[in-house]
Design a protein around this motif. Sequence first.
Motif, PDB file in Angstrom:
ATOM      1  N   PHE A  28       0.835  -1.204   0.000  1.00  0.00           N
ATOM      2  CA  PHE A  28       0.000   0.000   0.000  1.00  0.00           C
ATOM      3  C   PHE A  28       0.871   1.256   0.000  1.00  0.00           C
ATOM      4  CE2 PHE A  28      -2.162   3.370   2.389  1.00  0.00           C
ATOM      5  CZ  PHE A  28      -3.285   3.541   1.598  1.00  0.00           C
ATOM      6  N   ILE A  29       1.849   1.310   0.870  1.00  0.00           N
ATOM      7  CA  ILE A  29       2.720   2.486   0.952  1.00  0.00           C
ATOM      8  C   ILE A  29       3.531   2.645  -0.329  1.00  0.00           C
ATOM      9  CG2 ILE A  29       4.748   3.452   2.124  1.00  0.00           C
ATOM     10  CD1 ILE A  29       3.524   2.422   4.750  1.00  0.00           C
ATOM     11  N   GLY A  30       3.995   1.523  -0.901  1.00  0.00           N
ATOM     12  CA  GLY A  30       4.749   1.599  -2.142  1.00  0.00           C
ATOM     13  C   GLY A  30       3.932   2.179  -3.286  1.00  0.00           C
ATOM     14  N   VAL A  31       2.678   1.765  -3.382  1.00  0.00           N
ATOM     15  CA  VAL A  31       1.813   2.256  -4.464  1.00  0.00           C
ATOM     16  C   VAL A  31       1.390   3.693  -4.215  1.00  0.00           C
ATOM     17  CG1 VAL A  31      -0.429   1.948  -5.582  1.00  0.00           C
ATOM     18  CG2 VAL A  31       1.008  -0.044  -5.092  1.00  0.00           C
ATOM     19  N   ILE A  32       0.880   3.961  -3.036  1.00  0.00           N
ATOM     20  CA  ILE A  32       0.404   5.317  -2.711  1.00  0.00           C
ATOM     21  C   ILE A  32       1.559   6.314  -2.672  1.00  0.00           C
ATOM     22  CG2 ILE A  32      -0.750   6.728  -0.938  1.00  0.00           C
ATOM     23  CD1 ILE A  32      -2.574   4.829  -2.553  1.00  0.00           C
ATOM     24  N   GLY A  33       2.677   5.887  -2.125  1.00  0.00           N
ATOM     25  CA  GLY A  33       3.839   6.768  -2.061  1.00  0.00           C
ATOM     26  C   GLY A  33       4.316   7.204  -3.429  1.00  0.00           C
ATOM     27  N   ALA A  34       4.291   6.264  -4.384  1.00  0.00           N
ATOM     28  CA  ALA A  34       4.702   6.609  -5.753  1.00  0.00           C
ATOM     29  C   ALA A  34       3.712   7.578  -6.393  1.00  0.00           C
ATOM     30  CB  ALA A  34       4.825   5.335  -6.587  1.00  0.00           C
ATOM     31  N   VAL A  35       2.441   7.346  -6.171  1.00  0.00           N
ATOM     32  CA  VAL A  35       1.409   8.212  -6.756  1.00  0.00           C
ATOM     33  C   VAL A  35       1.498   9.633  -6.196  1.00  0.00           C
ATOM     34  CG1 VAL A  35      -1.088   8.614  -6.873  1.00  0.00           C
ATOM     35  CG2 VAL A  35      -0.163   6.326  -7.280  1.00  0.00           C
ATOM     36  N   TRP A  36       1.706   9.734  -4.882  1.00  0.00           N
ATOM     37  CA  TRP A  36       1.712  11.039  -4.234  1.00  0.00           C
ATOM     38  C   TRP A  36       3.105  11.680  -4.164  1.00  0.00           C
ATOM     39  CZ3 TRP A  36      -2.471  13.841  -3.217  1.00  0.00           C
ATOM     40  CH2 TRP A  36      -3.708  13.177  -3.252  1.00  0.00           C
ATOM     41  N   GLY A  37       4.112  10.972  -4.647  1.00  0.00           N
ATOM     42  CA  GLY A  37       5.459  11.530  -4.662  1.00  0.00           C
ATOM     43  C   GLY A  37       6.099  11.655  -3.293  1.00  0.00           C
TER      44      GLY A  37
END
Length: 74
Positions: A28-37
């Motif tokens: 979750f953090i990997g996906v969301i972190g990439a999206v939100w920079g």
Amino acid sequence: MKEYFLSDKVYTILKWTALIALPSIATFIGVIGAVWGWADTDAIVTTINAVGVLIGALIGVSAATSKQTSERTE
């Protein structure tokens, strides 16, 4: 020699944490972190996964030790 074993409840909680919760959180953090920079997302994901592997290894050793001890006493 004093031996320490995990209770079934603690073992189950740790197993769920290592096999389900932490990998899910890391993904979750990997996906969301990439999206939100988000900064340092890779480091955070790696750390969460490392904690999951550590917990898994420790409970695996505990389970193996417990099994060996119970086989000796039977």
